[in-house]
Design a protein around this motif. Sequence first.
Motif: not given
Length: 878
Positions: A284-313
Amino acid sequence: MAPNELRADRPLAGDRIPATPVAGGPPKSPPRPPVPKRRRQNPFGFFGWMWRIGVILAGTMVVGGGVAAFGFYRAAIAELPDIQWLTTYEPPQMSRIYAADSRLMAELATERRIFVPIGAIPRRVQQAFVSAEDQNFWTHSGVDPIAIARAALTNVENLSTGRRAVGASTITQQVAKNMLTGNDRTMLRKLREAILASRIETAMPKSRILEIYLNEIFLGAQAYGVAAAAQQYFSKGLDDLTVAEAAFLAALPKAPNNYNPLRYPDAARSRRDWVIDRMLDDQAITLAEATTARAEPLQARPSRRPDFVPVGQYFTEEVRRELVARFGTEQTTMGGLVARTSLDPTLQAGAEEALRKGLFAYDRRRGGWRGPVARISASSTDWLPQLEQVARPPGALPGWHLAVALEVRNTEARMAWIARADPRAAAEPRTMTLPLDDVQSWAKPVQPGGRLGGSPRRMQDVLSPGDVVMVEVEPATPAAGRNRGSPEHLSLRQLPNVEGAIVALDPNTGRVLAMVGGFSFERSWFNRASQAQRQPGSSFKPFVYLPALELGIPPNQRLLDAPIEIATPQGLWRPGNYAGTSNGWVTMRSAIERSLNLVTVRLAQEIGIERVAATAARFGVIDNMPRYLAMALGSGETTVLRMAAGYASFANGGKRVEPTLIDSVQDRFGRLVWRPEGRACPECATRPFQDGPPELTDTRRQITDPIAAYQMTSLLQGVVQRGTGGRAATGLNRPIAGKTGTTNDYVDNWFVGYTPDLVVAVWLGFDDPQTLGNGETGGGNAAPIFRDVVEAALGDSPPVPFRVPPGVALVRLQTDRGQTITEAFRPGTENSARPPPNDADLFGGDANAAVPDLPPAFGVPGVQGNPGAAQRRLGDLY
């Protein structure tokens, strides 16, 4: 004879020579030795029986096994779910609620999922999951025998190690398990899963099976489906994922919580690299892609929830309840609905601020100081950890701090609190001085029984060392007269006990623009704007005066303001005016501007309480009002939302208003599934642009004639200009109409008012009905809140006059107090007001004179002849 010559008289070697020659015949063979007889076995002996029993048992086992297998199979297919619905199945999706400006207000979801069709999922993402979960997915028929054999061997090898058994479920089997068969660990379930997987493979293509799987699978962090997971872990769309990120997502189905990159980064990286290797094996991938993917750090960047209207509960919760009532809980939380509402976030914020301001003002005037939140040690070494353990009171505003009094002197207290720019940051203690003059004017101690003590003379009367209270840092104001050299000062805060509610709506459409159901949704979910039934007090009086206007009685008709006694089963009822006085003969305008109770009761008596009840019902204020004269003074019960809708009919020329919070609801495909009645536009989708806008038909019901509606508006303008509602228009410089309301013992305070394009209803009171205190009226408490809401809504926009309907006669005349005004009359009634008579008849003149009846087009019950004559026996009304 030759040596080799055979002689006839010699036997050949090997010939048997008879012992006794028999004459005259060939020689006979010697007799065979006798063979000993074998002993016959008994067929019913021990071994015979054992053999037969063994055969029978073997046959029974074979037959029984077959029967058991058949029964097991029948049990497996019994009540097996129908797979046909999977061909049209759509995974659950969260529903969303949007404000009028298209900003997101809330997400309603049992499972957070973003559905993506298979054609929009990148091929590399698809293959990552196939390589990790089911390498033979594209070739097997639902069950993979090779994977089963491999898993069996692995499990045998792992018997001595104690490792967890590995499975061999295909993606199709996982779909069957997740969607149809459940998660119980039994052989029956596995057989059902295998049978169902085979059926699924014959019923739909591989791409559809994979689409269901990739959108249904749980991937941790409250994310269901690959799209939601990509947003949750990397804040990316599927098209932006790298090979390494796609491989990480494919590593999660096995154990999402165990491979959380924030908690277990090493395990997550190891599992990700394993998926990369599998993708490489599957080309599914080439050897070069696999090598690059293994070297890539696993950096999770958790998403912020969408900005909600802060009023009107409160508004949002009301919308949620309406969606559940209309579509059901399942469709609301999993149907992917899109609800577009009428909420104006700017106006909502202004309404919430106005209500808080009004509640704080009342609480500082009447509430007193109710003591600290908690008590801890004031030691310089102990207070910080103890303060961190004190729970923040529900409803405390974001700018408030929990502070402890470290030192209390006569004129000030040294306060300390924990300042954090970020909740995850380390605690940073901060100290500041709270001056006595900040609390001296209002922090009166509450005595037993609810009475207030005297104003504090020193800080020790309010605080003691170790008291934990709420404080707020405010910018310095020159008028404050304190801390002149400091850019800010400290103020003591407490949550008010009194509550309130506000509704603001458009009188022409009924769209609710803002709704505040209390001081804080965090403190109480109970919506006092739509759920609390409260007495409207004098704010109900317009629905008593309107029937008189409909009957043709002019606004300058003089009515009697004098004591009255009414017989009831409980005894004589003697209503009175707020001031405790009476004024003799006054005009209808003066009576409503000054909110005179005696005139209102007499007017209800004359026109008939039945007519008043019918008016309250057709305006939607009170559906089934009891037929008591006391109801004319607002002793019935209604809601803030209903009062706002009722007054809206005065503003829009007499049209019935049904308040709505939702403008439209669409399904997950964008198709319109619901819209409020009266807003249909059949031509909107088909009318050519060049033909101009389509014509909309007004289907609202006319519940009073436009002239009577405008006359009532004119009277209510007088309430604001010269009567009890003067504080509602301070500084607005625009036409305002409205009415105050105060119930017996000052329990409820109201002001309901409007401009040509906005209606605002305000209520104040305690949840457990009790007096607000002598002199606490709607004009003093609710009207200023109304003013602040209107200012927030209209700002510096140019004033708009109320629309005068055709046929109204505008006449300049003088009021009872000598002021010149323009009065609105029905045509021909400009000179019909009768002077005060000498007898006690309310309208004066002939007691048998007929009063014009309202045309039946408005659905108001008619009163034949003099309505006063029909209501003389007041005891019959109770």
